[in-house]
Design a protein around this motif. Structure first.
Motif, PDB file in Angstrom:
ATOM      1  N   TYR A  25      -9.313  -6.224 -19.366  1.00  0.00           N
ATOM      2  CA  TYR A  25      -9.157  -4.777 -19.569  1.00  0.00           C
ATOM      3  C   TYR A  25      -7.862  -4.392 -20.282  1.00  0.00           C
ATOM      4  N   ASN A  26      -7.169  -5.380 -20.839  1.00  0.00           N
ATOM      5  CA  ASN A  26      -5.911  -5.142 -21.563  1.00  0.00           C
ATOM      6  C   ASN A  26      -4.897  -4.348 -20.741  1.00  0.00           C
ATOM      7  N   LEU A  27      -4.664  -4.861 -19.545  1.00  0.00           N
ATOM      8  CA  LEU A  27      -3.719  -4.199 -18.641  1.00  0.00           C
ATOM      9  C   LEU A  27      -2.448  -5.035 -18.533  1.00  0.00           C
ATOM     10  N   ARG A  28      -1.365  -4.395 -18.171  1.00  0.00           N
ATOM     11  CA  ARG A  28      -0.143  -5.134 -17.867  1.00  0.00           C
ATOM     12  C   ARG A  28      -0.061  -5.332 -16.354  1.00  0.00           C
ATOM     13  N   HIS A  29       0.092  -6.593 -15.943  1.00  0.00           N
ATOM     14  CA  HIS A  29       0.168  -6.938 -14.527  1.00  0.00           C
ATOM     15  C   HIS A  29       1.590  -6.712 -14.025  1.00  0.00           C
ATOM     16  N   ILE A  30       1.747  -5.886 -13.015  1.00  0.00           N
ATOM     17  CA  ILE A  30       3.066  -5.715 -12.398  1.00  0.00           C
ATOM     18  C   ILE A  30       2.965  -6.156 -10.939  1.00  0.00           C
ATOM     19  N   SER A  31       3.535  -7.306 -10.632  1.00  0.00           N
ATOM     20  CA  SER A  31       3.567  -7.784  -9.247  1.00  0.00           C
ATOM     21  C   SER A  31       4.984  -7.627  -8.729  1.00  0.00           C
ATOM     22  N   THR A  32       5.171  -6.732  -7.750  1.00  0.00           N
ATOM     23  CA  THR A  32       6.532  -6.519  -7.230  1.00  0.00           C
ATOM     24  C   THR A  32       7.038  -7.785  -6.539  1.00  0.00           C
ATOM     25  N   GLY A  33       6.144  -8.539  -5.881  1.00  0.00           N
ATOM     26  CA  GLY A  33       6.551  -9.801  -5.254  1.00  0.00           C
ATOM     27  C   GLY A  33       7.108 -10.769  -6.290  1.00  0.00           C
ATOM     28  N   GLU A  34       6.396 -10.894  -7.424  1.00  0.00           N
ATOM     29  CA  GLU A  34       6.857 -11.800  -8.493  1.00  0.00           C
ATOM     30  C   GLU A  34       8.179 -11.328  -9.078  1.00  0.00           C
ATOM     31  N   LEU A  35       8.301 -10.027  -9.299  1.00  0.00           N
ATOM     32  CA  LEU A  35       9.554  -9.484  -9.854  1.00  0.00           C
ATOM     33  C   LEU A  35      10.713  -9.771  -8.897  1.00  0.00           C
ATOM     34  N   LYS A  49      19.799  -9.607  -1.616  1.00  0.00           N
ATOM     35  CA  LYS A  49      19.468  -8.603  -0.610  1.00  0.00           C
ATOM     36  C   LYS A  49      17.971  -8.714  -0.244  1.00  0.00           C
ATOM     37  N   ALA A  50      17.143  -8.905  -1.277  1.00  0.00           N
ATOM     38  CA  ALA A  50      15.693  -8.972  -1.056  1.00  0.00           C
ATOM     39  C   ALA A  50      15.311 -10.231  -0.271  1.00  0.00           C
ATOM     40  N   LYS A  51      15.971 -11.324  -0.561  1.00  0.00           N
ATOM     41  CA  LYS A  51      15.567 -12.612   0.036  1.00  0.00           C
ATOM     42  C   LYS A  51      15.559 -12.581   1.567  1.00  0.00           C
ATOM     43  N   ALA A  52      16.598 -12.002   2.146  1.00  0.00           N
ATOM     44  CA  ALA A  52      16.693 -11.965   3.610  1.00  0.00           C
ATOM     45  C   ALA A  52      15.508 -11.193   4.193  1.00  0.00           C
ATOM     46  N   LEU A  53      15.155 -10.090   3.546  1.00  0.00           N
ATOM     47  CA  LEU A  53      14.052  -9.258   4.038  1.00  0.00           C
ATOM     48  C   LEU A  53      12.705  -9.955   3.839  1.00  0.00           C
ATOM     49  N   ILE A  54      12.530 -10.573   2.683  1.00  0.00           N
ATOM     50  CA  ILE A  54      11.269 -11.265   2.383  1.00  0.00           C
ATOM     51  C   ILE A  54      11.075 -12.426   3.363  1.00  0.00           C
ATOM     52  N   ASP A  55      12.145 -13.182   3.609  1.00  0.00           N
ATOM     53  CA  ASP A  55      12.047 -14.309   4.540  1.00  0.00           C
ATOM     54  C   ASP A  55      11.759 -13.857   5.963  1.00  0.00           C
ATOM     55  N   ALA A  56      12.125 -12.615   6.272  1.00  0.00           N
ATOM     56  CA  ALA A  56      11.834 -12.094   7.616  1.00  0.00           C
ATOM     57  C   ALA A  56      10.428 -11.499   7.689  1.00  0.00           C
ATOM     58  N   GLY A  57       9.747 -11.418   6.553  1.00  0.00           N
ATOM     59  CA  GLY A  57       8.399 -10.836   6.530  1.00  0.00           C
ATOM     60  C   GLY A  57       8.422  -9.319   6.524  1.00  0.00           C
ATOM     61  N   SER A  58       9.600  -8.744   6.211  1.00  0.00           N
ATOM     62  CA  SER A  58       9.726  -7.277   6.146  1.00  0.00           C
ATOM     63  C   SER A  58       9.565  -6.806   4.705  1.00  0.00           C
ATOM     64  N   LEU A  59       9.539  -5.498   4.547  1.00  0.00           N
ATOM     65  CA  LEU A  59       9.492  -4.931   3.198  1.00  0.00           C
ATOM     66  C   LEU A  59      10.917  -4.740   2.691  1.00  0.00           C
ATOM     67  N   VAL A  60      11.112  -4.836   1.386  1.00  0.00           N
ATOM     68  CA  VAL A  60      12.414  -4.509   0.801  1.00  0.00           C
ATOM     69  C   VAL A  60      12.442  -2.978   0.618  1.00  0.00           C
ATOM     70  N   PRO A  61      13.649  -2.386   0.475  1.00  0.00           N
ATOM     71  CA  PRO A  61      13.716  -0.915   0.403  1.00  0.00           C
ATOM     72  C   PRO A  61      12.897  -0.335  -0.755  1.00  0.00           C
ATOM     73  N   ILE A  64      14.339  -0.039  -4.368  1.00  0.00           N
ATOM     74  CA  ILE A  64      14.411  -1.265  -5.168  1.00  0.00           C
ATOM     75  C   ILE A  64      13.101  -1.482  -5.927  1.00  0.00           C
ATOM     76  N   VAL A  65      11.981  -1.473  -5.195  1.00  0.00           N
ATOM     77  CA  VAL A  65      10.709  -1.736  -5.878  1.00  0.00           C
ATOM     78  C   VAL A  65      10.324  -0.588  -6.811  1.00  0.00           C
ATOM     79  N   GLU A  66      10.667   0.631  -6.436  1.00  0.00           N
ATOM     80  CA  GLU A  66      10.307   1.762  -7.301  1.00  0.00           C
ATOM     81  C   GLU A  66      11.104   1.721  -8.607  1.00  0.00           C
ATOM     82  N   GLY A  67      12.360   1.289  -8.528  1.00  0.00           N
ATOM     83  CA  GLY A  67      13.162   1.119  -9.745  1.00  0.00           C
ATOM     84  C   GLY A  67      12.523   0.089 -10.670  1.00  0.00           C
ATOM     85  N   MET A  68      12.029  -0.991 -10.078  1.00  0.00           N
ATOM     86  CA  MET A  68      11.374  -2.048 -10.869  1.00  0.00           C
ATOM     87  C   MET A  68      10.123  -1.508 -11.543  1.00  0.00           C
ATOM     88  N   ILE A  69       9.336  -0.754 -10.783  1.00  0.00           N
ATOM     89  CA  ILE A  69       8.084  -0.202 -11.296  1.00  0.00           C
ATOM     90  C   ILE A  69       8.367   0.743 -12.473  1.00  0.00           C
TER      91      ILE A  69
END
Ligand code: ADP
Length: 190
Positions: A25-35, A49-61, A64-69
């Motif tokens: 469908y000619n879309l751009r894939h945005i994976s916040t996990g990959e970013l 900062k993200a690593k500690a949260l990801i390793d705990a199984g929590s969400l990052v703020p 952060i992800v909205e800035g990436m998006i």
């Protein structure tokens, strides 16, 4: 522009299906996990900062992800739209996404939700750990916390998108090809 949300619990097969969907469908894939994993690999402050949260199984703020998006939205050229994978992951992110798109005169086109039961989530993540070597796939406690985070924070989005008539669910069990053809059948309508 089309804005598809690829939704589902961890291990539902979002990453696996995303490539075929973006190509067809000619879309751009945005994976916040990959970013986020790229930031971690590059050793940036954000990554740390993200690593500690990801390793705990929590969400990052959310900021952060909205800035990436936002930065991915800005930099895209020559595409029919976006495939959001792993975002939004809570109600605040969904509301912020709606506001972001409304400002540009755009809106979410549809969600494609891949559903699998909790037992399958664990099996699939354990299998993926042996292939991809993701730190957050290797630890049982992290996996359980990710599943709990999904039920608590992310699952309410099903109601959110149902209310706006944008929720479409596909059974994520079955072979990769079977799931893919169901996804294509759905996306052809948009
Ligand atoms: P999975 O879908 O297998 O859980 P992802 O690669 O999508 O994996 O995400 C890995 C981790 O990155 C999540 O457990 C979470 O900590 C973080 N993450 C990814 N996307 C978001 C998001 N939109 N908001 C907050 N945290 C996120």
């Amino acid at each position: 522009m089309k804005y598809f949300i690829l939704f589902g619990p961890p291990g539902a097969g979002k990453g696996t299906q995303a490539t075929a969907m973006t190509e067809k469908y000619n879309l751009r894939h945005i994976s916040t996990g990959e970013l986020l994993r790229k930031e971690i690999a590059a050793g940036t402050e954000l990554g740390l900062k993200a690593k500690a949260l990801i390793d705990a199984g929590s969400l990052v703020p959310d900021e952060i992800v909205e800035g990436m998006i936002e930065s991915e939205f800005r930099s895209a050229r020559d595409i029919a739209g976006f495939l959001l994978d792993g975002f939004p992951r809570n109600t605040a992110q969904a509301e912020d996404l709606d506001a972001m798109l409304a400002k540009a005169g755009e809106e979410v086109t549809a969600t494609v939700s891949l559903m699998i039961p909790d037992e399958t989530i664990k099996e699939r993540i354990r299998h993926r750990a042996s292939i991809e070597g993701r730190a957050d796939d290797a630890n049982d406690e992290t996996i359980s916390n990710r599943i709990a985070t999904y039920h608590e924070k992310t699952e309410p989005l099903i109601g959110y998108y149902r209310n706006s008539g944008k929720y479409n669910e596909i059974d994520g069990l079955g072979t990769i090809e079977e799931v893919r053809s169901k996804i294509f059948g759905l996306m052809d309508k948009f």
